[in-house]
Motif scaffolding. Sequence first.
Motif, PDB file in Angstrom:
ATOM      1  N   PHE A   1       0.864  -1.182   0.000  1.00  9.32           N
ATOM      2  CA  PHE A   1       0.000   0.000   0.000  1.00  9.32           C
ATOM      3  C   PHE A   1       0.894   1.223   0.000  1.00  9.32           C
ATOM      4  CE2 PHE A   1      -2.560   3.192   2.440  1.00  9.32           C
ATOM      5  CZ  PHE A   1      -3.545   3.379   1.476  1.00  9.32           C
ATOM      6  N   ASP A   2       0.465   2.284  -0.662  1.00  5.08           N
ATOM      7  CA  ASP A   2       1.346   3.442  -0.836  1.00  5.08           C
ATOM      8  C   ASP A   2       1.426   4.362   0.383  1.00  5.08           C
ATOM      9  OD1 ASP A   2      -0.993   4.922  -0.838  1.00  5.08           O
ATOM     10  OD2 ASP A   2      -0.685   5.817  -2.813  1.00  5.08           O
ATOM     11  N   ASP A   3       0.851   3.924   1.515  1.00  2.94           N
ATOM     12  CA  ASP A   3       0.892   4.731   2.741  1.00  2.94           C
ATOM     13  C   ASP A   3       0.312   6.127   2.534  1.00  2.94           C
ATOM     14  OD1 ASP A   3       2.114   2.669   4.297  1.00  2.94           O
ATOM     15  OD2 ASP A   3       4.029   3.178   3.373  1.00  2.94           O
ATOM     16  N   ASN A   4      -0.739   6.178   1.698  1.00  2.00           N
ATOM     17  CA  ASN A   4      -1.474   7.423   1.431  1.00  2.00           C
ATOM     18  C   ASN A   4      -0.646   8.475   0.685  1.00  2.00           C
ATOM     19  OD1 ASN A   4      -4.162   6.963   2.474  1.00  2.00           O
ATOM     20  ND2 ASN A   4      -3.231   6.909   4.497  1.00  2.00           N
ATOM     21  N   ALA A   5       0.371   8.046  -0.027  1.00  2.80           N
ATOM     22  CA  ALA A   5       1.193   9.003  -0.781  1.00  2.80           C
ATOM     23  C   ALA A   5       0.362   9.757  -1.822  1.00  2.80           C
ATOM     24  CB  ALA A   5       2.352   8.273  -1.464  1.00  2.80           C
ATOM     25  N   VAL A   6      -0.518   9.046  -2.513  1.00  2.00           N
ATOM     26  CA  VAL A   6      -1.371   9.708  -3.511  1.00  2.00           C
ATOM     27  C   VAL A   6      -2.415  10.578  -2.827  1.00  2.00           C
ATOM     28  CG1 VAL A   6      -3.128   9.287  -5.286  1.00  2.00           C
ATOM     29  CG2 VAL A   6      -0.963   8.044  -5.352  1.00  2.00           C
ATOM     30  N   PHE A   7      -3.039  10.067  -1.781  1.00  2.00           N
ATOM     31  CA  PHE A   7      -4.039  10.849  -1.050  1.00  2.00           C
ATOM     32  C   PHE A   7      -3.445  12.157  -0.538  1.00  2.00           C
ATOM     33  CE2 PHE A   7      -5.985  12.085   3.008  1.00  2.00           C
ATOM     34  CZ  PHE A   7      -7.318  12.221   2.628  1.00  2.00           C
ATOM     35  N   ASN A   8      -2.209  12.122  -0.096  1.00  2.00           N
ATOM     36  CA  ASN A   8      -1.589  13.300   0.508  1.00  2.00           C
ATOM     37  C   ASN A   8      -1.000  14.289  -0.499  1.00  2.00           C
ATOM     38  OD1 ASN A   8      -2.119  12.484   3.174  1.00  2.00           O
ATOM     39  ND2 ASN A   8      -0.257  11.253   3.264  1.00  2.00           N
ATOM     40  N   TYR A   9      -0.988  13.930  -1.763  1.00  2.00           N
ATOM     41  CA  TYR A   9      -0.362  14.822  -2.743  1.00  2.00           C
ATOM     42  C   TYR A   9      -1.214  16.073  -2.977  1.00  2.00           C
ATOM     43  CZ  TYR A   9       1.835  16.781  -6.784  1.00  2.00           C
ATOM     44  OH  TYR A   9       2.456  17.658  -7.627  1.00  2.00           O
ATOM     45  N   PRO A  10      -0.666  17.284  -2.852  1.00  2.00           N
ATOM     46  CA  PRO A  10      -1.427  18.526  -2.982  1.00  2.00           C
ATOM     47  C   PRO A  10      -1.539  19.012  -4.427  1.00  2.00           C
ATOM     48  CG  PRO A  10       0.804  19.036  -2.313  1.00  2.00           C
ATOM     49  CD  PRO A  10       0.725  17.525  -2.387  1.00  2.00           C
ATOM     50  N   PHE A  11      -2.404  18.374  -5.190  1.00  2.00           N
ATOM     51  CA  PHE A  11      -2.509  18.734  -6.602  1.00  2.00           C
ATOM     52  C   PHE A  11      -3.147  20.102  -6.810  1.00  2.00           C
ATOM     53  CE2 PHE A  11      -6.291  16.197  -5.596  1.00  2.00           C
ATOM     54  CZ  PHE A  11      -7.313  16.998  -6.081  1.00  2.00           C
ATOM     55  N   ALA A  12      -2.954  20.644  -8.012  1.00  3.28           N
ATOM     56  CA  ALA A  12      -3.490  21.957  -8.372  1.00  3.28           C
ATOM     57  C   ALA A  12      -4.487  21.817  -9.519  1.00  3.28           C
ATOM     58  CB  ALA A  12      -2.352  22.886  -8.791  1.00  3.28           C
ATOM     59  N   LEU A  13      -5.380  22.789  -9.655  1.00  2.18           N
ATOM     60  CA  LEU A  13      -6.409  22.718 -10.691  1.00  2.18           C
ATOM     61  C   LEU A  13      -5.805  22.692 -12.083  1.00  2.18           C
ATOM     62  CD1 LEU A  13      -9.519  22.716 -11.066  1.00  2.18           C
ATOM     63  CD2 LEU A  13      -9.347  25.195 -11.401  1.00  2.18           C
ATOM     64  N   SER A  14      -4.679  23.331 -12.275  1.00  4.48           N
ATOM     65  CA  SER A  14      -4.040  23.377 -13.592  1.00  4.48           C
ATOM     66  C   SER A  14      -3.563  22.008 -14.050  1.00  4.48           C
ATOM     67  CB  SER A  14      -2.852  24.344 -13.562  1.00  4.48           C
ATOM     68  OG  SER A  14      -1.871  23.907 -12.636  1.00  4.48           O
ATOM     69  N   GLN A  15      -3.577  21.048 -13.160  1.00  4.65           N
ATOM     70  CA  GLN A  15      -3.123  19.701 -13.495  1.00  4.65           C
ATOM     71  C   GLN A  15      -4.289  18.737 -13.707  1.00  4.65           C
ATOM     72  OE1 GLN A  15      -1.084  19.944  -9.932  1.00  4.65           O
ATOM     73  NE2 GLN A  15       0.521  21.220 -10.797  1.00  4.65           N
ATOM     74  N   VAL A  16      -5.487  19.297 -13.854  1.00  2.25           N
ATOM     75  CA  VAL A  16      -6.701  18.517 -14.104  1.00  2.25           C
ATOM     76  C   VAL A  16      -7.189  18.843 -15.511  1.00  2.25           C
ATOM     77  CG1 VAL A  16      -9.073  18.129 -13.328  1.00  2.25           C
ATOM     78  CG2 VAL A  16      -7.278  18.575 -11.659  1.00  2.25           C
ATOM     79  N   SER A  17      -7.780  17.875 -16.171  1.00  2.00           N
ATOM     80  CA  SER A  17      -8.312  18.089 -17.511  1.00  2.00           C
ATOM     81  C   SER A  17      -9.309  19.246 -17.530  1.00  2.00           C
ATOM     82  CB  SER A  17      -9.015  16.819 -18.004  1.00  2.00           C
ATOM     83  OG  SER A  17      -9.741  17.075 -19.187  1.00  2.00           O
ATOM     84  N   THR A  18      -9.141  20.165 -18.437  1.00  2.00           N
ATOM     85  CA  THR A  18     -10.084  21.287 -18.552  1.00  2.00           C
ATOM     86  C   THR A  18     -11.357  20.896 -19.297  1.00  2.00           C
ATOM     87  OG1 THR A  18      -8.912  22.040 -20.542  1.00  2.00           O
ATOM     88  CG2 THR A  18      -8.297  23.061 -18.454  1.00  2.00           C
ATOM     89  N   TRP A  19     -11.429  19.657 -19.743  1.00  2.00           N
ATOM     90  CA  TRP A  19     -12.672  19.181 -20.360  1.00  2.00           C
ATOM     91  C   TRP A  19     -13.709  18.792 -19.320  1.00  2.00           C
ATOM     92  CZ3 TRP A  19      -8.933  16.092 -23.775  1.00  2.00           C
ATOM     93  CH2 TRP A  19      -8.565  16.865 -24.885  1.00  2.00           C
ATOM     94  N   ASP A  20     -13.263  18.402 -18.137  1.00  2.00           N
ATOM     95  CA  ASP A  20     -14.240  18.055 -17.106  1.00  2.00           C
ATOM     96  C   ASP A  20     -13.851  18.558 -15.717  1.00  2.00           C
ATOM     97  OD1 ASP A  20     -12.202  16.332 -16.340  1.00  2.00           O
ATOM     98  OD2 ASP A  20     -13.287  14.500 -16.845  1.00  2.00           O
TER      99      ASP A  20
END
Length: 274
Positions: free
Chosen positions: A232-251
């Motif tokens: 298990f990734d020890d919540n590494a993905v859950f804890n990552y502080p992503f930004a809106l600019s890194q999300v598809s602008t189509w949805d």
Amino acid sequence: MRLARPSLALAAALAAVVLSANPAAAAGPIPNSMASMGDSITRGFNACGWYVDCTARSFSTGSYASVNSHYRRILAKNSAVNGRNYNDAKSGAKAADMPGQADTVAGRNVDYVTMLIGANDACTGSESSMTSVAAFRASIDTALNTIKTRLPAARVAVISIPDVKRLWEVGKGSSSARNTWSLFGICQSLLANPTSTAQADVDRRDRVRQRVVDFNAQLAQACAAYGANCDFDDNAVFNYPFALSQVSTWDYFHPNTAGQTVLAQISYAAGHNW
């Protein structure tokens, strides 16, 4: 209009990231083959085209160079895996679909399996329709038992569900994001009334986030019960502080190519990390 039960966008950064301090699991032999289980995140949905799966850009089994997926990282060390990368995820999938996907993956006779699932179990049309924690765990246990029984030597990477509330936090100030969420009915359990500060809406968002936290706890426990071959990734993905600019602008929901790139980096380094 409703999407095919879209999964939560995991956003990403192109720059280097600070990874989890938890040590990676013992790697074992480099795989000769791999397969992925999950939902539209793993399918690369909206990462290259308008409302389509883009499996080449999947963080797990994708072949797109800049994403540098788990598959490409393994391929760089073991040419035997070439062409033996199977994406058995399905856009719209929930935990209840994992036993069926596990059966398909087991039939591949692969050495390595990734599983990222749960966003669609929390991101539903309403809070009341979220998957219960007990039902979620039962599906995960059934799926992992299939893999362990039929592929006892295979390594499994169980990846935490992204923090869905982070999507609201980074997107609520964007009129484009708000309008898209409303128009397509995206993750209304969390994203309904995105600008509301009413206590009922604040509490609802917190409860949806807590459901994701609870799901991740079940993933961690199920993977621990599996044994040494599961990480298990020890919540590494859950804890990552992503930004809106890194999300598809189509949805404003699914990870774009940059999102898939950092998802590959974080989840691979926090896993078996060959």
